[in-house]
Design a protein around this motif. Structure first.
Motif, PDB file in Angstrom:
ATOM      1  N   ALA A  85       0.838  -1.204   0.000  1.00 37.14           N
ATOM      2  CA  ALA A  85       0.000   0.000   0.000  1.00 37.14           C
ATOM      3  C   ALA A  85       0.868   1.247   0.000  1.00 37.14           C
ATOM      4  O   ALA A  85       0.573   2.239  -0.679  1.00 37.14           O
ATOM      5  CB  ALA A  85      -0.926  -0.024   1.216  1.00 37.14           C
ATOM      6  N   GLN A  86       1.971   1.209   0.758  1.00 41.02           N
ATOM      7  CA  GLN A  86       2.851   2.377   0.826  1.00 41.02           C
ATOM      8  C   GLN A  86       3.564   2.611  -0.511  1.00 41.02           C
ATOM      9  O   GLN A  86       3.783   3.753  -0.929  1.00 41.02           O
ATOM     10  CB  GLN A  86       3.866   2.213   1.956  1.00 41.02           C
ATOM     11  N   ILE A  87       3.945   1.508  -1.164  1.00 44.01           N
ATOM     12  CA  ILE A  87       4.610   1.635  -2.465  1.00 44.01           C
ATOM     13  C   ILE A  87       3.645   2.247  -3.471  1.00 44.01           C
ATOM     14  O   ILE A  87       4.006   3.150  -4.248  1.00 44.01           O
ATOM     15  CB  ILE A  87       5.128   0.263  -2.958  1.00 44.01           C
ATOM     16  N   TRP A 100      10.019   2.468  -3.081  1.00 43.61           N
ATOM     17  CA  TRP A 100      10.188   1.479  -2.017  1.00 43.61           C
ATOM     18  C   TRP A 100      10.374   2.176  -0.676  1.00 43.61           C
ATOM     19  O   TRP A 100      11.081   3.164  -0.576  1.00 43.61           O
ATOM     20  CB  TRP A 100      11.435   0.621  -2.300  1.00 43.61           C
ATOM     21  N   ASP A 101       9.739   1.637   0.340  1.00 45.62           N
ATOM     22  CA  ASP A 101       9.917   2.107   1.711  1.00 45.62           C
ATOM     23  C   ASP A 101      10.906   1.162   2.378  1.00 45.62           C
ATOM     24  O   ASP A 101      10.613  -0.011   2.588  1.00 45.62           O
ATOM     25  CB  ASP A 101       8.569   2.090   2.448  1.00 45.62           C
ATOM     26  N   LEU A 102      12.065   1.691   2.712  1.00 47.94           N
ATOM     27  CA  LEU A 102      13.125   0.815   3.239  1.00 47.94           C
ATOM     28  C   LEU A 102      12.722   0.144   4.552  1.00 47.94           C
ATOM     29  O   LEU A 102      13.036  -1.013   4.793  1.00 47.94           O
ATOM     30  CB  LEU A 102      14.408   1.622   3.439  1.00 47.94           C
ATOM     31  N   GLU A 103      12.034   0.917   5.383  1.00 53.56           N
ATOM     32  CA  GLU A 103      11.639   0.355   6.685  1.00 53.56           C
ATOM     33  C   GLU A 103      10.698  -0.826   6.479  1.00 53.56           C
ATOM     34  O   GLU A 103      10.830  -1.874   7.108  1.00 53.56           O
ATOM     35  CB  GLU A 103      10.954   1.435   7.525  1.00 53.56           C
ATOM     36  N   ALA A 104       9.752  -0.668   5.567  1.00 53.59           N
ATOM     37  CA  ALA A 104       8.782  -1.745   5.327  1.00 53.59           C
ATOM     38  C   ALA A 104       9.467  -2.965   4.728  1.00 53.59           C
ATOM     39  O   ALA A 104       9.205  -4.102   5.128  1.00 53.59           O
ATOM     40  CB  ALA A 104       7.684  -1.239   4.392  1.00 53.59           C
ATOM     41  N   VAL A 105      10.357  -2.715   3.778  1.00 55.87           N
ATOM     42  CA  VAL A 105      11.056  -3.841   3.137  1.00 55.87           C
ATOM     43  C   VAL A 105      11.941  -4.549   4.163  1.00 55.87           C
ATOM     44  O   VAL A 105      12.011  -5.771   4.204  1.00 55.87           O
ATOM     45  CB  VAL A 105      11.888  -3.349   1.937  1.00 55.87           C
ATOM     46  N   GLY A 106      12.605  -3.738   4.979  1.00 52.66           N
ATOM     47  CA  GLY A 106      13.444  -4.322   6.036  1.00 52.66           C
ATOM     48  C   GLY A 106      12.626  -5.196   6.967  1.00 52.66           C
ATOM     49  O   GLY A 106      13.064  -6.284   7.373  1.00 52.66           O
ATOM     50  N   GLY A 107      11.427  -4.716   7.288  1.00 55.60           N
ATOM     51  CA  GLY A 107      10.542  -5.496   8.145  1.00 55.60           C
ATOM     52  C   GLY A 107      10.160  -6.818   7.505  1.00 55.60           C
ATOM     53  O   GLY A 107      10.111  -7.859   8.166  1.00 55.60           O
ATOM     54  N   LEU A 108       9.896  -6.774   6.177  1.00 56.72           N
ATOM     55  CA  LEU A 108       9.517  -8.003   5.471  1.00 56.72           C
ATOM     56  C   LEU A 108      10.661  -9.014   5.480  1.00 56.72           C
ATOM     57  O   LEU A 108      10.452 -10.211   5.714  1.00 56.72           O
ATOM     58  CB  LEU A 108       9.155  -7.686   4.014  1.00 56.72           C
ATOM     59  N   VAL A 109      11.862  -8.506   5.195  1.00 54.34           N
ATOM     60  CA  VAL A 109      13.027  -9.403   5.174  1.00 54.34           C
ATOM     61  C   VAL A 109      13.224 -10.027   6.550  1.00 54.34           C
ATOM     62  O   VAL A 109      13.479 -11.224   6.692  1.00 54.34           O
ATOM     63  CB  VAL A 109      14.288  -8.629   4.737  1.00 54.34           C
TER      64      VAL A 109
END
Lengths: 183, 190
Positions: free
Chosen positions: B144-146, B152-161
């Motif tokens: 949704a943020q993308i 890309w939202d780094l915080e969100a991607v980091g959370g996913l990883v």
């Protein structure tokens, strides 16, 4: 006074159950307490284990149908409860067993008593150092159960028991000799 | 055979200590004293519980402090998926009976370790479903943020990883716990 033959018939009767339970505990107290020394080290833990075994015997009394002897039934419950308890207790450093000196026998021959105590301590240490079925077979054998009774408690054939038992006896004797020889 | 008699006499002559003076315990009023048996809890499984709680606390705090509906929806979606999963697992659980202490030692041991495996299996399903719910909600939030920002939202991607790695580690941990139970049973039965 109810005897072991009455266990199956009377265990489910109110009132008689308590009488049977007390008789069983009085008759098997020493073997059960010796069993606890082979599974747990601390005195308080041994007392807890003894109480758990007693509680399990109480709970199982109404279910006893006489399809095995009372002796093998009691030993099955005791060893199974000890197995569960040993899963809960963390591994602790093996401590020396405190052997209470019998004052009367000390007065007779202190040196002989000291050698006897040392051999007894080594024997308890040998039993504690084993695990699994070997430990159960060792303890039951030392309590004087026959091969048939051993097979009934453990749930293996007499042939399998005989094979394990010959190995266990050699291990016990070797352990005591080795440890005694190092001193 | 004299050696056998000697060892038996030695064993049976050991003095036994009692805390309560050898009194017979009284269970007259207690009918069912079955002691429950639980699989031993490793430090890694404990750490997993702490991490899961910390994740929910953190996402709950985040959705309470951030403006916007997205973090709030994400948090409650994760909670919802987790709760539905827990209910489904509990409804489908194997109905095994705890081992009875009057069984033979061999049967009891087999049943006991079987019970441990069952507990680990149920726990694994619940924990992985809860983590899966967190991953699903974080994925939706990141998507949704993308779409909203076009980047890309780094915080969100980091959370996913992070979540993917935790789920993989948790799965491996439970496999090892199950193998440890089976190895222990095999060792004790030898």
């Amino acid at each position: 006074m109810l005897s072991s033959n009455d266990t199956a018939e009377t265990a489910s009767t109110a009132g008689a159950r308590l009488e049977v339970f007390e008789r069983i505990l009085k008759e098997y107290e020493l073997p059960l307490r010796r069993l606890t020394t082979s599974y747990v080290f601390e005195l308080a833990d041994r007392e807890d284990l003894y109480q758990e075994i007693a509680a399990a015997i109480w709970s199982a009394l109404p279910r006893f149908r006489g399809d095995s002897s009372e002796r093998t039934w009691v030993y099955r419950i005791a060893h199974n409860i000890a197995i569960s308890a040993s899963m809960r207790h963390s591994q602790r450093t093996q401590r020396e067993t405190t052997i209470r000196q019998d004052a009367a026998s000390l007065a007779l021959d202190p040196e002989a008593q000291s050698i006897e105590n040392e051999r007894r301590r080594l024997l308890v240490e040998a039993v504690r150092s084993t695990h699994g079925l070997d430990k159960q077979i060792m303890v039951l054998y030392l309590e004087g159960l026959s091969n048939g009774e051993l097979a009934e408690v453990v749930g293996l054939s007499e042939g399998a028991i005989a094979t394990r038992l010959s190995r266990v006896r050699v291990q016990l004797a070797q352990f005591v000799r080795d440890k005694a020889g190092r001193k | 055979m004299n050696g056998d008699v000697d060892l038996r006499e030695l064993w049976q002559s050991q003095p036994v200590d009692t805390v309560f003076g050898g009194r017979v315990p009284r269970f007259g009023l207690l009918e069912d004293l079955t002691v429950p048996v639980y699989a031993p809890l490793s430090p890694w499984r404990r750490a997993n519980y702490v991490l899961l709680c910390a994740w929910f606390v953190w996402t709950g705090w985040r959705q309470g402090n951030n403006a916007g509906w997205l973090p709030q929806a994400s948090f409650w979606f994760a909670v919802g998926v987790g709760l539905v999963g827990v209910v489904l697992v509990l409804l489908q659980r194997d109905r095994t009976h705890p081992p009875q202490p009057e069984e033979s030692v061999h049967s009891y041991r087999t049943a006991l370790f079987g019970e441990f495996e069952r507990q680990i299996r149920v726990e694994k399903r619940i924990i992985l479903l809860l983590w899966g719910g967190c991953l699903a909600s974080s994925t939706l939030e990141a998507a949704a943020q993308i779409l909203k920002r076009g980047a890309w939202d780094l915080e969100a991607v980091g959370g996913l990883v992070f979540l993917i790695l935790v789920i993989a580690a948790a799965d491996r941990m439970y496999r090892r716990a199950t193998n440890a139970v089976r190895s222990r049973l095999k060792l004790e039965a030898e």
